[in-house]
Enzyme design. Structure first.
Site, PDB file in Angstrom:
ATOM      1  N   ASP A   1      45.051  38.170  23.406  1.00  0.00           N
ATOM      2  CA  ASP A   1      44.026  38.972  24.057  1.00  0.00           C
ATOM      3  C   ASP A   1      44.446  39.091  25.521  1.00  0.00           C
ATOM      4  O   ASP A   1      45.241  38.291  26.022  1.00  0.00           O
ATOM      5  CB  ASP A   1      42.624  38.370  23.901  1.00  0.00           C
ATOM      6  CG  ASP A   1      41.545  39.441  24.107  1.00  0.00           C
ATOM      7  OD1 ASP A   1      41.840  40.479  24.741  1.00  0.00           O
ATOM      8  OD2 ASP A   1      40.405  39.251  23.640  1.00  0.00           O
TER       9      ASP A   1
HETATM   10  C1  BGC Z   1      39.050  42.349  24.613  1.00  0.00           C
HETATM   11  C2  BGC Z   1      39.907  42.914  23.512  1.00  0.00           C
HETATM   12  C3  BGC Z   1      40.580  44.168  23.970  1.00  0.00           C
HETATM   13  C4  BGC Z   1      41.397  43.857  25.219  1.00  0.00           C
HETATM   14  C5  BGC Z   1      42.126  45.053  25.786  1.00  0.00           C
HETATM   15  C6  BGC Z   1      39.817  42.213  25.917  1.00  0.00           C
HETATM   16  O1  BGC Z   1      38.959  41.931  26.959  1.00  0.00           O
HETATM   17  O2  BGC Z   1      38.531  41.099  24.232  1.00  0.00           O
HETATM   18  O3  BGC Z   1      39.134  43.166  22.377  1.00  0.00           O
HETATM   19  O4  BGC Z   1      41.369  44.706  22.961  1.00  0.00           O
HETATM   20  O5  BGC Z   1      40.533  43.376  26.220  1.00  0.00           O
HETATM   21  O6  BGC Z   1      41.270  45.933  26.370  1.00  0.00           O
END
Ligand code: BGC
Length: 752
Positions: free
Chosen positions: A274
């Site tokens: 993530d």
């Molecule tokens: C989220 C993810 C997301 C990523 C990219 C994170 O804060 O938890 O689900 O894909 O950001 O935007």
């Protein structure tokens, strides 16, 4: 013509070289195009061919980001960049390569699909596949190889800010939808990245909280959606969660990633962190992470960049570890067709809009319909007062990562006016102006923007409410459209809700409206459960429409006016109070955690498993949803499958006993009363959606595999279905079980 000896020598040498090169493992017969460009070769051969051509630096470049959503790319060898994008509900707006600022394109619109919870409420795996296909095809048009979805975390607490993104509280429902979604998306040459692995069930403290969950609950509740998406759906990427599990960050968690995912499940794809979820180079290197994404700069300083290269160069980490990561990342690229010229994609086609509309309409749940207030007949209804701010709001951009810059988004008011405006008199009154958080200002490491608060003066609030009550009095029927805002604190990433109530002053306003006009239907637009006190007993009709995406308004109108008979069923329990919910029974220890740890003391008793086992009456049970028609169930038949290895075929006859065509979700639960461990009172193990004309009967056939009877035995690391008699329950929701039968498993089965 005469030739010198030298000329013949040169000719012979050239011929020998050509023979050598065409036999060479390094070059393809056509020496200008190396074998890894040959689309007819199996992907593994192409990777085998490309890998040795890459230098150490080039390999390192393939395992960490070099843009907000970009990684890799080796110009020298024609290896394209790997482009990823959020998210689960449509291709997100384009940001600048190197910052979270919108890129300001005019071509980065997409179809906004209904929120994940709305898809889950359809209980329709065909629609889930179609949904994945729409996003997959739009991703190609936007040149994205990997889409960061579906999001399949389990709804553990009804106030988790991201419940709207997920597929509800039941692992089997979530798993079936995840498999279909992934297959649909990957059939479109777009790689699905299932997220967030694992046990990311609250937004509060998500970046640091350590989840203490027992092995049975992990295996039975929190992992199955991922497991099936990998093993059956073939998902080629997975995103590690922000939180820790048993003391280790999930983005480099040896147990989750190496032992379970890659070991037991045989995952061949890439583990993507993530954004900003990586915390340590050695752990990232050795504990399963394959691609570090995030927002830290400079990219060379990422854990899997220069620091990783140093560990490799001084021999602390073997080169094979890097090669394995590179292989996994290349697998995504090859599988998406990135080397071969992908099929052209398209955005916002009539077909995509139609899929969005169908999912939205089929996911709408009719919670109450006393006296048959709904559906409304536009020709007879007279004056309709549409009241409520959510009738005119657009939600597609809400929720942060799952937000979409919708090419179009039809509001509820637009939908109602378009459908009924020619025949009925449609009034609109706002009724309230939500006091709310909005996004603005700087972003945190994960790109989540801070916000401000929109205040509403008491005077303004009173005037809005009075005008709405007046409109209600003047109308023949009222449609109140409220719910949550899909903004911080109300169904949004990074923040959980404070409680289950509708934001003020909605509850109070509904009471005033229904007193002014008892013919009031309440429509909730929200991505998670809410309470409905004190008005539920007063209003005759309630619908939950979730966040419906691009075609939300027309989908809602089609249900309100009876063009579509509602068939959505709740994918999560609606509790009467937060205190009834298992995650909220143990004080801070069980939510949001204390001393950095959250204890899942309820074990496997999540959602209806808790309410049923503990005999707590919910507001609306899991699986609940009414129709404009009625269905009867008869003739339960249970038979071991012909090739029986603990497989059972469950059949029953379902009849549409009303006068409208409609669809019913037939739900099959299994009760195990004899296992030596605590089993939930019952568990969903199969379901099917069946469409029936008035008076029509269809036989519904469901299959229960050995896992349907099994619990996870941590000491044996196996799924065990204990011999003995199980009860098979079939019905319309988890508390409306119409048929029951016994099935005896003759011998204990160790299930896969
Ligand atoms: C989220 C993810 C997301 C990523 C990219 C994170 O804060 O938890 O689900 O894909 O950001 O935007």
């Amino acid at each position: 013509m005469k030739h010198s000896l030298g000329f013949f020598r040169l000719l012979a040498a050239t011929a020998a070289a050509v023979v050598y090169l065409s036999n060479s493992p390094w070059l393809h017969a056509d020496e200008r195009r190396p074998a890894y460009f040959d689309a007819s070769l199996p992907i593994e051969e192409r990777i085998d061919d490309l890998l040795p051509r890459l230098s150490l630096e080039e390999k390192i470049g393939l395992v960490h980001a070099n843009g907000k959503f970009r990684a890799g790319g080796v110009e020298r060898l024609g290896v394209p960049y790997l482009w990823t994008a959020d998210g689960p509900q449509g291709v997100r707006e384009e940001v600048k390569v190197d910052s979270w600022e919108p890129a300001g394109w005019t071509s980065d619109y997409a179809t906004a699909m209904p929120a994940g919870i709305g898809l889950a409420a359809t209980w329709d795996t065909n629609l889930a596949e179609a949904y994945g296909r729409v996003i997959g095809e739009e991703a190609r048009a936007r040149n994205k190889h990997v889409m960061l979805g579906p999001a399949v975390n389990i709804v553990r607490t009804p106030i988790c800010g991201r419940n709207y993104d997920y597929f509800g509280e039941d692992p089997w429902l979530a798993a079936r939808l995840a498999v279909a979604y992934v297959k649909g998306m990957q059939a479109e040459q777009t790689i699905a990245c299932i997220k967030h692995f694992a046990a990311n069930n609250q937004e509060r403290f998500r970046g640091t909280i350590d989840v203490d969950v027992d092995e049975r609950a992990l295996r039975e509740i929190y992992l199955p959606a991922f497991e099936y998406a990998v093993r059956e759906g073939g998902a080629l990427s997975i995103m590690g969660a922000y939180n820790k599990l048993r003391g280790e960050y999930c983005c480099h968690n040896g147990y989750l990633l190496n032992d379970v995912l890659k070991g037991e499940w045989g995952f061949r794809g890439a583990v993507i962190s993530d954004w900003g979820g990586t915390h340590d180079t050695r752990e990232a290197a050795l504990k399963g992470l394959d691609l570090e994404m995030g927002t830290r700069k400079p990219y060379e300083e990422y854990y899997l960049a220069r620091p990783f290269q140093e560990l490799l160069q001084n021999g602390e980490v073997p080169m094979s570890v890097l090669d394995d990561k590179v292989r996994r990342n290349l697998r995504m690229l090859f599988a998406s067709g990135a080397f071969d010229g992908r099929r052209p994609g398209s955005i916002n086609t009539p077909e995509h809009r139609e899929t969005a509309r169908r999912v939205a309409a089929e996911g709408i749940v009719l919670l109450k319909n006393e006296g048959g207030l709904l559906p409304l007949d536009p020709a007879k209804v007279g004056t309709i007062a549409v009241i409520g701010e959510n009738a005119v709001r657009r939600f597609a951009a809400g929720g942060n990562a799952a937000g979409v810059k919708a090419f179009r988004e039809m509001t509820s008011l637009e939908g109602i006016t378009a459908r009924a405006g020619a025949q009925a008199n449609v009034l609109y009154s706002r009724g309230y102006a939500q006091r709310e958080q909005f996004r603005g200002g700087p972003r945190d490491v994960a790109g989540v923007q801070g916000g401000g608060l929109r205040e509403v003066s008491d005077e303004e609030a009173r005037a809005l409410a009075d005008r709405a009550v007046q409109a209600a009095k003047e109308a023949d029927v009222v449609i109140f459209i409220g719910g949550l805002t899909h903004r911080p604190g109300a169904d949004d990433e990074g923040v959980d809700r404070a409680d289950l109530k509708l934001p003020e002053p909605q509850d109070e306003l509904i009471m005033r409206i229904v007193a002014a006009n008892p013919r009031t239907a309440v429509v909730l637009i929200a991505g998670s459960p809410v309470t409905m006190e004190p008005w539920l007993s007063e209003v005759p009709a309630v619908l939950d429409a979730w966040y419906g995406g691009s075609e939300a308004g027309s989908a809602l109108a089609s249900v309100l006016f009876g063009d579509v008979n509602p068939s959505g069923k709740l994918p999560c329990t609606f509790p009467k109070s937060l205190a009834d919910s298992p995650a909220h029974r143990g004080g801070a220890r069980t939510y949001p955690g204390e001393n950095g740890v959250v204890h899942y003391d309820e074990g496997v008793l999540v959602g209806y498993r808790w309410f049923d086992t503990k005999k707590i009456e919910p507001l609306f049970p899991f699986g609940f949803g009414l129709s404009y028609t009625t269905f009867s169930y008869a003739n339960l038949r249970l038979a071991p499958a012909a090739d029986s290895a603990g497989r059972v075929i469950v059949e029953c006859d379902v009849t549409n006993t009303g006068s409208r065509a409609g669809s019913e979700v037939v739900q099959c639960y299994v009760r195990d009363g004899h296992a030596p461990v605590l089993r939930p009172e019952k568990e969903l193990k199969a379901f099917a959606k069946v469409q029936l004309a008035p008076g029509e009967t269809k036989t519904v056939s469901l299959e229960l595999g050995p896992r349907a009877f099994a619990y996870y035995a941590p000491d044996r690391h196996r799924w065990v279905a204990e011999r003995g008699t199980f009860q098979i329950l079939v019905g319309a929701d988890s508390r409306d079980l119409r048929l029951a039968g016994d099935y005896t498993l003759p011998a204990t089965v160790i299930a896969e």
